[in-house]
Design an enzyme around this catalytic site. Structure first.
Site, PDB file in Angstrom:
ATOM      1  N   GLY A   1      20.834  -5.232  35.488  1.00 44.27           N
ATOM      2  CA  GLY A   1      19.198  -5.514  34.724  1.00 44.27           C
ATOM      3  C   GLY A   1      18.106  -5.466  35.660  1.00 44.27           C
TER       4      GLY A   1
ATOM      5  N   LYS B   1      15.793  -3.068  35.450  1.00 45.60           N
ATOM      6  CA  LYS B   1      14.705  -2.806  34.450  1.00 45.60           C
ATOM      7  C   LYS B   1      14.553  -4.119  33.583  1.00 45.60           C
ATOM      8  CE  LYS B   1      15.211   1.777  34.991  1.00 45.60           C
ATOM      9  NZ  LYS B   1      16.300   1.818  35.976  1.00 45.60           N
TER      10      LYS B   1
ATOM     11  N   CYS C   1      17.701   8.801  35.820  1.00 48.42           N
ATOM     12  CA  CYS C   1      17.461   9.173  37.239  1.00 48.42           C
ATOM     13  C   CYS C   1      17.994  10.496  37.596  1.00 48.42           C
ATOM     14  CB  CYS C   1      17.837   7.861  38.191  1.00 48.42           C
ATOM     15  SG  CYS C   1      19.668   7.632  37.759  1.00 48.42           S
TER      16      CYS C   1
END
Length: 396
Positions: free
Chosen positions: A231, A233, A349
């Site tokens: 969590g 973000k 990413c």
């Protein structure tokens, strides 16, 4: 610094576990630090830095020694000492080591994948997708990452947090290009701080801090974070929403959502609802309900090699193909949760175009109800930033 044999032996044992027992580097380092409580601060720092350094330069170090990779002994660590400009410990294993010979050997390593310590097949694959730009970017993945945190602006301003950290002899400065990011100059165990326990900040890379603002979030909206994990973000989204509206955080792993629950409580966010994805019904029940949907999908992690250098040694061509197929499936299955006029942010990413703009192009070909508004590539060429990709789409 005086080195104890047990400390150096622990380094080589950890490397053996990472490369020959398929252990993850970060978990392996945590294990050794947890089980060697008598180590002082300098010992713990040396251990972590040495293991990560050897993992990062694994293939190049063996090439310098002139041997094929195998389980390392104490002598193997000598290359890491040389590279970091450190004197060798007074142990018999280092008696015949010559830094001059290392320098001569390194000067003859001309192949890019050896120079940058990448598996040949992986270096070639990324070069095929990124072109010669990859030669420019690759060296940045071998630079030690900086410690970056994000201020919880619902509790404290960035400047006030910098001031409070300085009062505890922790120096930092605002990270340019972020609204709440702070670069910490010297690595320290910031999790021990009362400021952390009270939820004044979270550790979050500068590139990762770009994701939530890119979604054009407004307080009061309904936001779904469909691959929430622990969590990081989600918490940033909650900050931008000023604890108003509703965030639904989804993941297939309950234990990750349990971690998020603890973090949300520490940060004093009350607008986050956690749901475990138990099957397609979980997604179908939320069809057309999201003002904003975040799809921070599983990926190869090729953008965060500075933090996880063992990734490049564990990836296979097959695992990359599998994660690309998973990304396609998640876009297909989760995009219906966006309401008409709502926005969906796809992010990874990774720096591989096949995981990034390639996925978006393929998705748009079969989903005319979506329009690409903008997309952004981030590379680790900027201090405090990992490699990231973001694409913002609107549902017509």
């Amino acid at each position: 610094m005086k080195y104890h044999r047990h400390l150096l032996q622990s380094c080589t044992d950890a490397l053996g576990a990472i490369f020959y027992e398929d252990r993850y580097a970060d978990k392996c380092i945590e294990y050794y630090l947890r089980n060697n409580k008598k180590w002082g601060g300098r010992d713990r720092r040396f251990f972590a830095e040495t293991v990560y350094d050897c993992v990062r330069w694994w293939s190049r170090d063996w090439a310098i020694i002139g041997q094929k990779p195998t389980r390392p002994d104490l002598a193997f660590l000598s290359v890491s000492f040389w590279r970091r400009g450190m004197p060798l410990p007074d142990f018999p294993e280092f008696e015949n080591v010559s830094y001059m010979e290392f320098a001569k050997s390194a000067a003859h390593l001309t192949e890019p994948h050896i120079q940058q310590a990448f598996p040949r097949w992986l270096y070639k694959k990324v070069h095929t997708e990124l072109g010669d730009f990859w030669h420019e970017v690759a060296p940045y993945f071998n630079v030690t990452n900086q410690l970056v945190i994000r201020a919880n602006t619902q509790k404290i301003s960035r400047q006030e947090l910098i001031k409070k950290l300085a009062e505890q002899d922790i120096q930092g400065q605002a990270l340019q290009g972020t609204d709440a990011g702070i670069v910490i100059f010297e690595r320290t165990n910031i999790f021990r701080l009362e400021l952390f326990r009270k939820g004044f900040f979270e550790v979050q890379d500068g590139a990762s801090q770009q994701v939530a603002p890119y979604m054009q979030i407004e307080p009061g909206q309904r936001v779904i974070d469909a691959c929430a994990g622990a969590g990081g973000k989600t918490l940033h989204i909650a900050d931008l929403m000023q604890n108003k509206g509703k965030i639904v955080s989804l993941d297939i792993h309950q234990w990750k959502l349990d971690q998020l629950k603890l973090r949300a409580r520490r940060n004093s966010y009350s607008n986050i609802e956690m749901k475990t994805i138990e099957g397609s019904k979980t997604i179908k029940r939320m069809k057309g309900t999201a003002d904003r949907l975040l799809l921070d999908v599983p990926c190869t992690g090729l953008g965060v090699l500075r933090r996880n250098p063992d990734t490049k040694w564990k990836l296979t061509d097959q695992s990359i193909k599998e994660v690309i197929e998973l990304q396609k499936q998640l876009l297909q299955d989760y995009s219906p949760m966006v309401k008409s006029g709502g926005l969906m942010l796809y992010s990874t990413c990774s720096v591989l175009p096949s995981e990034n703009q390639g996925q978006i192009e393929g998705f748009l070909q079969s989903h005319s109800e979506f329009t690409l508004l903008k997309q952004r590539h981030l590379y680790p060429t900027r201090p405090g930033f990992d490699g990231f990709f973001m694409a913002l789409l609107q549902k017509n």
